[in-house]
Design a protein around this motif. Sequence first.
Motif, short mmCIF file in Angstrom:
data_model
loop_
_atom_site.label_atom_id
_atom_site.label_comp_id
_atom_site.label_asym_id
_atom_site.label_seq_id
_atom_site.Cartn_x
_atom_site.Cartn_y
_atom_site.Cartn_z
N PRO A 151 -7.78 -1.75 8.19
CA PRO A 151 -6.87 -2.17 7.13
C PRO A 151 -5.71 -3.01 7.66
O PRO A 151 -5.28 -2.80 8.79
N ASN A 152 -5.24 -3.93 6.81
CA ASN A 152 -4.09 -4.74 7.20
C ASN A 152 -2.83 -3.87 7.19
O ASN A 152 -2.75 -2.88 6.48
N ALA A 153 -1.87 -4.25 8.02
CA ALA A 153 -0.58 -3.57 8.04
C ALA A 153 0.49 -4.64 7.85
O ALA A 153 0.36 -5.71 8.43
N PRO A 154 1.51 -4.41 7.04
CA PRO A 154 1.81 -3.15 6.37
C PRO A 154 1.21 -3.00 4.97
O PRO A 154 1.59 -2.10 4.24
N THR A 155 0.25 -3.86 4.60
CA THR A 155 -0.22 -3.81 3.21
C THR A 155 -1.11 -2.60 2.92
O THR A 155 -1.27 -2.22 1.77
N SER A 156 -1.77 -2.05 3.95
CA SER A 156 -2.65 -0.87 3.84
C SER A 156 -4.03 -1.17 3.24
O SER A 156 -4.80 -0.25 3.00
N PRO A 286 -0.30 -1.11 -3.10
CA PRO A 286 -1.73 -1.38 -2.95
C PRO A 286 -2.46 -0.05 -2.71
O PRO A 286 -1.85 0.93 -2.27
N ASP A 287 -3.77 -0.04 -2.98
CA ASP A 287 -4.56 1.19 -2.84
C ASP A 287 -4.82 1.46 -1.35
O ASP A 287 -5.79 0.99 -0.78
#
Length: 350
Positions: A151-156, A286-287
């Motif tokens: 997963p991307n950070a910080p988007t999750s 975001p989920d």
Amino acid sequence: MKAFEKNIRKVEPYVPGEQPKRQVIKLNTNENPYPPAPGVSKALMQMDVDRMRLYPDPTASDLVHTLAEYYHVQDEQVFVGVGSDDVLAMCFLTFFNSDQPILFPDITYSFYKVWAELYRIPYECPAVNDEFRIVKEDYYKANGGVIFPNPNAPTSIYENLEFIEDILQHNQDVIVIVDEAYVDFAGRSAIELIDRYENLLVVQTFSKARSMAGMRIGYAIGNATLIKYLNDAKYSFNSYTMNQTSLACGVEAVVDKAYFEEHVSKIKDTREWTKKELAKLGFSFPDSQANFIFATHEKYDAKELFEALKAADIYVRYLGGERIKNYLRITVGTKEEMETLIAFLANYNR
Ligand SMILES: *Cc1c(COP(=O)(O)O)cnc(C)c1O
């Protein structure tokens, strides 16, 4: 400015999250709230102090072999380092030497920009869309390499393997690095693609899902040629990167699969509970498929809320920056810690 200063390499460093000395509810650096597997403390107890006279195994062969068995790859396909930050920095040095810019998202792990600047690698940062998703078509153009977390950070946000494969198919002439610091909380790892894409390198860490941020262990998995190039760079820089204690403890953390799975699953349960509670309080996010939630509230100023939480000894991360200035990154702690957080938020601004 003194004359000698013009020959000094000046860098704007990465700013790590705070590590307070006091006991607080610490949800600011995505650490694991649970201790490492029990085998780790046994390994520590059995450490032979006399051996500290000797250099550690420069090849880290026990840890490399343990990881290779765990992921069903050859030892020659595994590179280990002092946290994935060390591994990633070594990857930037080794693989990103083109005149073309490397590509990574505008909202992502902020260390990428620091390493690019440090090593004077040209870079471009395609914008993630309004939902903070990476736009894969932005990675179809000529470039000097690609890196992004999943997963991307910080988007999750986690993208599935079809998405990763699409980026790989459009980038067969450069190295593509997938930084999977949080993948254990999400879904399938891109490690299963390494046999089909010889330009793919997958980087993971012991700092998040394996509860060992303090031990500094990270690794890269890819085809043997890439791993050899990484080792050549490492032996040209510092042969003894990993200490004996980390090497021994790292092995124990990997072999206890049951403990690992149980605690990852606990964190995922707590994450889902926290999402529901945050949504009830009017937060949006975001989920998350990681061990943190990237949350905003239309009525609250994120920076003020960050300060208020801190005053109550609840530490979260405020990153700032144009597109995410009203967001907080909240690590998923224990259920009890998240209950305290939610109770605070429920009374905030009442
Ligand atoms: C935490 C993190 C890392 C670095 O972790 P190490 O502690 O250096 O292993 C790398 N990439 C991302 C996206 C991270 O969040």
